[in-house]
Design an enzyme around this catalytic site. Structure first.
Site, mmCIF file in Angstrom:
data_model
loop_
_atom_site.group_PDB
_atom_site.id
_atom_site.type_symbol
_atom_site.label_atom_id
_atom_site.label_comp_id
_atom_site.label_asym_id
_atom_site.label_seq_id
_atom_site.Cartn_x
_atom_site.Cartn_y
_atom_site.Cartn_z
ATOM 1 N N GLY A 10 0.800 -1.215 0.000
ATOM 2 C CA GLY A 10 0.000 0.000 0.000
ATOM 3 C C GLY A 10 0.831 1.263 0.000
ATOM 4 O O GLY A 10 0.500 2.240 0.685
ATOM 5 N N SER A 115 -4.882 0.711 13.677
ATOM 6 C CA SER A 115 -5.742 1.891 13.634
ATOM 7 C C SER A 115 -6.178 2.243 15.047
ATOM 8 O O SER A 115 -6.270 1.368 15.922
ATOM 9 C CB SER A 115 -6.982 1.606 12.781
ATOM 10 O OG SER A 115 -7.968 2.609 12.948
ATOM 11 N N TYR A 128 -14.099 -3.337 10.053
ATOM 12 C CA TYR A 128 -12.749 -2.752 10.052
ATOM 13 C C TYR A 128 -12.111 -2.833 11.430
ATOM 14 O O TYR A 128 -10.956 -3.263 11.578
ATOM 15 C CB TYR A 128 -12.836 -1.309 9.581
ATOM 16 C CG TYR A 128 -11.514 -0.580 9.550
ATOM 17 C CD1 TYR A 128 -10.580 -0.847 8.562
ATOM 18 C CD2 TYR A 128 -11.215 0.389 10.514
ATOM 19 C CE1 TYR A 128 -9.368 -0.169 8.520
ATOM 20 C CE2 TYR A 128 -10.009 1.073 10.481
ATOM 21 C CZ TYR A 128 -9.089 0.790 9.486
ATOM 22 O OH TYR A 128 -7.889 1.464 9.450
#
Length: 222
Positions: A10, A115, A128
């Site tokens: 990414g 996260s 998520y």
């Protein structure tokens, strides 16, 4: 990082791009495969990419991730399978393929990008947040397994970050409102996240392993 080879997923934009830039500045050889070269949605692609690597990988940064919004009664089967695959299964498969060589050579650094939503909650982050909590668990388990072999494993959990995607998805007014919820009073810059990743992946980190480091301007301390 001179003489080290780092695989960064990414890396086309945002935090991943900033990580790649800092790693280059630190002297690392970086591998930043395109989706055509490494499709994280395909286990066959992951296995093929790893089996054809000509270089020994010393550092892995599992940065790629997807975040389809949805509450517990909203997400689709495709959202579930794709998010689990990209955010959790793909990093595990890359680690399975590449970490044995790290162990054999007695050196390695792995950083998984988590996260803030792995530690605090927000509506419509059901899938998520689950995958990112899994990322933290994977990090701890792997750190215990590999610490004695010289391979250190950590996670970095970014808070609100001033990326291109953030700017696309939020108006200037919305970004200003987000900033008011952060004790530091502003969003992070991608390079600030990348600098933490770089330390964890460098030889300067000789003992820190198994940790999830929240880089969020104090957001999750509230």
């Amino acid at each position: 990082m001179n003489g080290r080879t780092a695989l960064i997923t990414g890396a086309a934009r945002g935090i991943g791009s900033a990580v790649a830039q800092i790693f280059q500045e630190c002297g690392a050889t970086i591998l930043v495969p395109t989706r055509q070269e490494l499709d994280l949605l395909s286990n066959d692609s992951i296995d093929r990419y790893c089996s054809h690597l000509d270089l020994h990988v010393d550092i892995i940064v599992n940065n790629a991730g997807i975040n389809p919004l949805g509450a517990a009664d909203e997400f689709s089967d495709l959202d579930l399978s794709n998010t689990m695959q990209v955010n959790l299964v793909a990093p595990m498969r890359l680690i399975r393929a590449l970490s044995p060589q790290m162990v054999k050579r007695g050196y390695g650094r792995i950083v998984n990008i988590s996260s803030i939503w792995s530690g605090v909650a927000k509506p419509r982050r059901f899938v998520y947040a689950t995958t990112k909590a899994g990322t933290n668990g994977m990090t701890r388990a792997l750190a215990v397994e590999l610490a004695a072999s010289g391979v250190l494993v950590n996670a970095v959990a970014p808070g609100f970050t001033n990326t291109e995607l953030t700017q696309q998805n939020n108006s200037a007014e919305a970004i200003h409102q987000i900033a008011t919820t952060i004790p530091a009073g502003r969003l992070a810059e991608p390079r600030e996240i990348a600098q933490v990743v770089a330390f964890l992946c460098s030889q300067n980190n000789s003992y820190l392993t198994g940790q999830t480091i929240f880089v969020d301007g104090g957001f999750t301390c509230q």
